[in-house]
Design a protein around this motif. Sequence first.
Motif, PDB file in Angstrom:
ATOM      1  N   LEU A  35       0.905  -1.188  -0.084  1.00 26.66           N
ATOM      2  CA  LEU A  35      -0.073   0.115  -0.120  1.00 26.66           C
ATOM      3  C   LEU A  35       0.894   1.297  -0.202  1.00 26.66           C
ATOM      4  N   PHE A  43      -4.746   6.249  -2.227  1.00 28.18           N
ATOM      5  CA  PHE A  43      -4.873   5.691  -0.890  1.00 28.18           C
ATOM      6  C   PHE A  43      -5.972   6.033   0.020  1.00 28.18           C
ATOM      7  N   PHE A  53      -7.196   0.262   7.440  1.00 24.94           N
ATOM      8  CA  PHE A  53      -6.590   1.254   6.448  1.00 24.94           C
ATOM      9  C   PHE A  53      -6.685   2.687   7.115  1.00 24.94           C
TER      10      PHE A  53
END
Length: 385
Positions: A35, A43, A53
């Motif tokens: 990521l 993102f 996240f």
Amino acid sequence: MHGRRAAPPPPPTRIVEMDPRIWSLLPRELLEHVLSFLPLRAFLPLRSTCKHFNSLLFAPSFVSRHSSSSSTSLSSFLLLSHPNCPQHYPLYDSTAGAWHSSALSPSLLLPTSKNSSLISASNGLLCFSLPNSSSFLICNLLTRSRREIKFPSFPFVFELLTFVSTPKLGYRILILASGSSRFEAFLYDSRFHSWRKVNGFDRIPGETYHQEGVYFDGRLYFATAEPFSIVRFDPEAGATERCGPELLPPPPHQLTFARLVSDGGERLYLVGGIGANGIARGMKLWALRGGGGGGGLSGRWEEVESLPEPMCRKFMSVCYHNYEHVYCFWHQGMLCICCYTWPEILYYRASRRTWHWLPKCPSLPEKWSCGFKWYSFLPEISAMA
């Protein structure tokens, strides 16, 4: 003679779909590593998909990994604030060299009160004053993090605020305030989430109502006028001292106003109006190198440039000799000289040693004639409120 037989067509490529369950099987460290290669704009929408996240934005390991691996950097902006339009801030994209199509609106993080106002910006963080709740609001619009900080006393009226955010030390707020009976100074440190009184500030530094202190070599510097001097404050020690005459630019008796600007690295700049009887007829720029290692300043001021006469005439007519309206700051290689009563920025590009005017924002109404406050806004994921 027979022709060569054509080769059979290749078999159709089989498209193999990745099993989505693979992501749940990856070790957390490996998933975060993958990521971290995403551009920040790609993102940020993922934050709402799961708590993990969303929490990554506040994880130091992920922030450090993303900063080192991401090849896509965010733009940098000059942000304009005006009291006629609170919570609506036009943006000039200094990377693209153009005004942004839409203005910045932090309404999601601000209370509904119309009395909130932007008063400072540093390293991706914005500082708002909320008089109705007797507090300041520090927020990062990129990560949507925020912290409300109560005023150090009540009632509380401050004359000058300096807001400094650094990657290693968090942020600090230094306030010079006129109390009920005497002048007071307070320092807030985000590492301890508390205020403390500081001594040594016997008065407001000069006429710089719109000029914040300048953070350089681990200390805050203020320029005073009539007579000109430099006051230095060490936030760690809480000590204030007036610098000696060896740090005065030549000739100090001809300075009609003086503003300090730090390039964030090796140099401290001084912007000074040159004239007599309090009237500036010219403007010069000096530079001084730091001593390194937080040891303050060393050497003497070196003259860098003089503002060309046509540009100087325009600037002096803009401020109309009300030099208390003049303030300066550094933005991505640009030394910006602004006036509270004028919607344009005069700036010096250090790498080219050239002077320019930044044009007025095309969306500004003509009737706006006073209250223009500019800030350097550099979106930063790692700046924590």
